[in-house]
Write a protein that holds these residues in place. Structure first.
Motif, PDB file in Angstrom:
ATOM      1  N   SER A   1     -80.704  24.906 -40.447  1.00 50.37           N
ATOM      2  CA  SER A   1     -81.334  23.988 -41.401  1.00 50.37           C
ATOM      3  C   SER A   1     -80.955  24.298 -42.851  1.00 50.37           C
ATOM      4  O   SER A   1     -80.972  23.406 -43.699  1.00 50.37           O
ATOM      5  N   TYR A   2     -80.587  25.554 -43.136  1.00 51.99           N
ATOM      6  CA  TYR A   2     -80.146  25.902 -44.491  1.00 51.99           C
ATOM      7  C   TYR A   2     -78.622  25.884 -44.612  1.00 51.99           C
ATOM      8  O   TYR A   2     -78.082  26.276 -45.635  1.00 51.99           O
ATOM      9  N   ARG A   3     -77.954  25.467 -43.545  1.00 47.42           N
ATOM     10  CA  ARG A   3     -76.494  25.382 -43.526  1.00 47.42           C
ATOM     11  C   ARG A   3     -75.841  26.718 -43.878  1.00 47.42           C
ATOM     12  O   ARG A   3     -74.905  26.801 -44.674  1.00 47.42           O
TER      13      ARG A   3
ATOM     14  N   ALA B   1     -79.115  17.463 -46.597  1.00 44.90           N
ATOM     15  CA  ALA B   1     -80.417  18.116 -46.667  1.00 44.90           C
ATOM     16  C   ALA B   1     -80.236  19.602 -46.380  1.00 44.90           C
ATOM     17  O   ALA B   1     -79.541  19.994 -45.458  1.00 44.90           O
ATOM     18  N   ILE B   2     -80.853  20.427 -47.208  1.00 40.38           N
ATOM     19  CA  ILE B   2     -80.819  21.875 -47.021  1.00 40.38           C
ATOM     20  C   ILE B   2     -82.257  22.346 -46.943  1.00 40.38           C
ATOM     21  O   ILE B   2     -83.064  22.046 -47.818  1.00 40.38           O
ATOM     22  N   GLY B   3     -82.561  23.082 -45.897  1.00 42.01           N
ATOM     23  CA  GLY B   3     -83.923  23.561 -45.684  1.00 42.01           C
ATOM     24  C   GLY B   3     -84.592  22.761 -44.597  1.00 42.01           C
ATOM     25  O   GLY B   3     -84.036  21.799 -44.075  1.00 42.01           O
ATOM     26  N   GLY B   4     -85.787  23.182 -44.254  1.00 38.17           N
ATOM     27  CA  GLY B   4     -86.529  22.487 -43.220  1.00 38.17           C
ATOM     28  C   GLY B   4     -87.613  23.374 -42.655  1.00 38.17           C
ATOM     29  O   GLY B   4     -87.808  24.506 -43.096  1.00 38.17           O
TER      30      GLY B   4
ATOM     31  N   MET C   1     -85.004  26.776 -54.349  1.00 40.86           N
ATOM     32  CA  MET C   1     -85.789  25.654 -53.837  1.00 40.86           C
ATOM     33  C   MET C   1     -86.897  25.365 -54.851  1.00 40.86           C
ATOM     34  O   MET C   1     -87.435  26.289 -55.466  1.00 40.86           O
ATOM     35  N   ASP C   2     -87.239  24.096 -55.031  1.00 42.81           N
ATOM     36  CA  ASP C   2     -88.294  23.769 -55.994  1.00 42.81           C
ATOM     37  C   ASP C   2     -89.674  23.993 -55.380  1.00 42.81           C
ATOM     38  O   ASP C   2     -89.803  24.436 -54.232  1.00 42.81           O
ATOM     39  N   ARG C   3     -90.710  23.673 -56.141  1.00 42.93           N
ATOM     40  CA  ARG C   3     -92.089  23.923 -55.701  1.00 42.93           C
ATOM     41  C   ARG C   3     -92.469  23.116 -54.456  1.00 42.93           C
ATOM     42  O   ARG C   3     -93.407  23.449 -53.759  1.00 42.93           O
TER      43      ARG C   3
END
Length: 196
Positions: free
Chosen positions: A143-145, A40-43, A169-171
């Motif tokens: 969170s984005y590594r 998982a990337i982002g958060g 990142m998508d919508r």
């Protein structure tokens, strides 16, 4: 059994036993539940933009987003990448309003909202600069590594080593892929428009 049919029967039995063996091994390893999922990337995050306004990960949802991590004292990679992102936004024309383009600082000590505002004045006005306190910066970096490390210099100052990747990142705020800027702005803009 005829001598000609014997090799066919042996080959069929071997193939069947191989399939059964693989199915038993797959089942023993936990089946589909154990198949590795992509990282998982982002958060969730809460940072401040260059105008002093709070921005969260939820603020970015609804539009595809380009995210670049860097810092305002960066001598080469950051200004080059932000210039290239600016060129892509220019090539998008009016569709640039349908994209989030975000520069997140990995240098919370120096990159205040005022410093970010001054720095971003040299780039496309769609670019939004986000910064935060050290704890919130560490959270979003993790969170984005992103790799980010403070490196002292001989004159008592410091520089930052950091990941130089543009995240698409998508919508819905899910990571799509690294976004390639090493092509014409028109080619990059055409790819980005597919996510609108």
């Amino acid at each position: 059994m005829s001598p000609a049919a014997r090799p066919l029967v042996i080959a069929t039995a071997f193939a069947a036993s191989l399939i059964v063996g693989l199915l038993i091994m797959f089942w023993a390893m936990g089946g589909v539940n154990k198949v590795a999922q992509p990282a998982a990337i982002g958060g969730p995050f809460q940072l401040t933009d260059q105008n002093g306004k709070a921005v969260t990960d939820k603020s970015l949802k609804g539009k595809p987003t380009l995210i670049f991590f860097g810092y305002t004292h960066c001598p080469d990679v950051c200004p080059t990448s932000l210039f290239e992102i600016s060129e892509v936004l220019r090539a998008m024309g009016k569709d640039a309003d349908k994209i989030n383009a975000v520069f997140i600082s990995v240098d919370p000590e120096r990159d205040t909202p005022a410093a970010m505002k001054d720095y971003l004045s040299s780039f496309d006005p769609h670019l939004e600069g986000l910064s935060g306190d050290p704890a919130e910066t560490a959270k979003v970096v993790t969170s984005y590594r992103v790799y980010a490390k403070k490196v002292p210099t001989k004159d008592g100052d410091y520089t930052m080593d950091h990941t130089a990747l543009v995240y698409l990142m998508d919508r819905d705020g899910r990571f799509v892929s690294p976004f390639n800027l090493k092509r014409t702005p028109e080619e990059a803009a055409a790819e980005l428009k597919r996510y609108l």
